[in-house]
Design an enzyme around this catalytic site. Structure first.
Site, PDB file in Angstrom:
ATOM      1  N   ASP A 269       0.830  -1.198   0.000  1.00  0.00           N
ATOM      2  CA  ASP A 269       0.000   0.000   0.000  1.00  0.00           C
ATOM      3  C   ASP A 269       0.868   1.252   0.000  1.00  0.00           C
ATOM      4  O   ASP A 269       2.064   1.204   0.320  1.00  0.00           O
ATOM      5  CB  ASP A 269      -0.899   0.018   1.243  1.00  0.00           C
ATOM      6  CG  ASP A 269      -1.957  -1.072   1.220  1.00  0.00           C
ATOM      7  OD1 ASP A 269      -2.376  -1.452   0.111  1.00  0.00           O
ATOM      8  OD2 ASP A 269      -2.356  -1.535   2.307  1.00  0.00           O
TER       9      ASP A 269
ATOM     10  N   TYR B  71       8.916  -9.001   6.313  1.00  0.00           N
ATOM     11  CA  TYR B  71       8.490  -7.624   6.580  1.00  0.00           C
ATOM     12  C   TYR B  71       9.085  -7.157   7.908  1.00  0.00           C
ATOM     13  O   TYR B  71       9.257  -7.954   8.835  1.00  0.00           O
ATOM     14  CB  TYR B  71       6.966  -7.523   6.673  1.00  0.00           C
ATOM     15  CG  TYR B  71       6.254  -7.552   5.348  1.00  0.00           C
ATOM     16  CD1 TYR B  71       6.032  -6.379   4.634  1.00  0.00           C
ATOM     17  CD2 TYR B  71       5.784  -8.750   4.815  1.00  0.00           C
ATOM     18  CE1 TYR B  71       5.362  -6.400   3.419  1.00  0.00           C
ATOM     19  CE2 TYR B  71       5.110  -8.778   3.602  1.00  0.00           C
ATOM     20  CZ  TYR B  71       4.905  -7.597   2.908  1.00  0.00           C
ATOM     21  OH  TYR B  71       4.249  -7.617   1.706  1.00  0.00           O
TER      22      TYR B  71
END
Length: 259
Positions: free
Chosen positions: A50, A101
């Protein structure tokens, strides 16, 4: 086909969208302008992020006319916060072994031991229906496998490293939201078990995208790197780091002198 290892600073969302500037659109434009692009389409990618989420080791698979010259491509991208760091010609789309991540969480006096205990409960294969946002365009199973979660800290922030096979939409940011509640004593460690119960439904805060970076979408590829491009990439982030240190100092000064 070519696989391109890419990095970006989070100012754009990743996936191609009509009438919007995205990482993919800007990259494809640069490849086209430099004469390398054969087909204006991303065939496959390591992860869709995003807006606000940065990446160090994402990748795209594209059709190119010839072997790319990374310095030419990066010259077109230099003001966009996007870099092509490496490439390799491939015959088939590689399988992603894992995705790594990292979330940077401001250190506000957390109970780090509680966060670590909560994180341990998430390792393994579970239903992450409470720790993700449903993508209504796709019917996806909420079952995912987390290989490892590591928590480390310094004076200013906690580092939450999450490694897994694949991730649902907003899954990492909601995992961090849950760990934040545990670390602040708002929820007990055992609450994590309820969140992973497939019969339990409960909302969990989604933490901001700006604290998240895709460190690596790991594939068995030996990339060809361009030293000049790597050097310019590191210079950018070195300057960025110095600026943020100054901003931290300013913020601390304001707080110190504000009664």
């Amino acid at each position: 086909m070519y696989i391109l290892k890419i990095a970006y600073d989070g100012r754009y969302s990743f996936q191609q969208q009509p009438h919007k500037q995205t990482v993919c659109d800007i990259l494809l434009d640069a490849l086209e302008e430099t004469g390398f692009l054969a087909k204006k389409k991303v065939i496959y990618s390591g992860g869709r992020t995003d807006k606000g989420v940065s990446a160090l080791g994402n990748f795209v698979v594209v059709e190119l006319k010839k072997e790319p010259i990374l310095s030419y491509i990066n010259a077109k991208l230099k003001d966009k916060g996007i870099w092509v760091l490496g490439y390799r010609e491939i015959d088939e789309i590689p399988k992603v072994k894992y995705r790594h991540y990292r979330y940077i969480l401001p250190n506000i006096g957390y109970d780090v031991d509680a966060i670590k205990e909560g994180a341990k409960k998430m390792i393994g294969t579970h239903s992450f229906h409470n720790l993700s946002k449903r993508d209504r365009t796709k019917e996806k199973s909420p079952i995912r496998t987390i290989y490892d979660i590591k928590i480390s800290e310094n004076e200013f922030y906690l580092t939450v490293d999450i490694i897994g096979e694949s991730f649902l939409w907003n899954m990492v940011r909601k995992i961090v939201g849950a760990l934040d509640l545990v670390g602040r004593g708002k929820k007990p460690v055992e609450w994590i078990d309820k969140l992973l119960d497939e019969n339990h439904r409960e909302g969990v805060p989604t933490f901001p995208p700006e604290g998240l970076i895709l460190v690596e979408a790991k594939v068995d590829i030996e990339y060809i790197y361009d030293n000049y491009s790597i050097r310019k990439f590191k210079e950018y982030w070195g300057e960025f780091f110095k600026l943020q240190v100054m901003k931290i100092g300013i913020a601390k000064t304001v707080l110190e002198f504000t009664k």
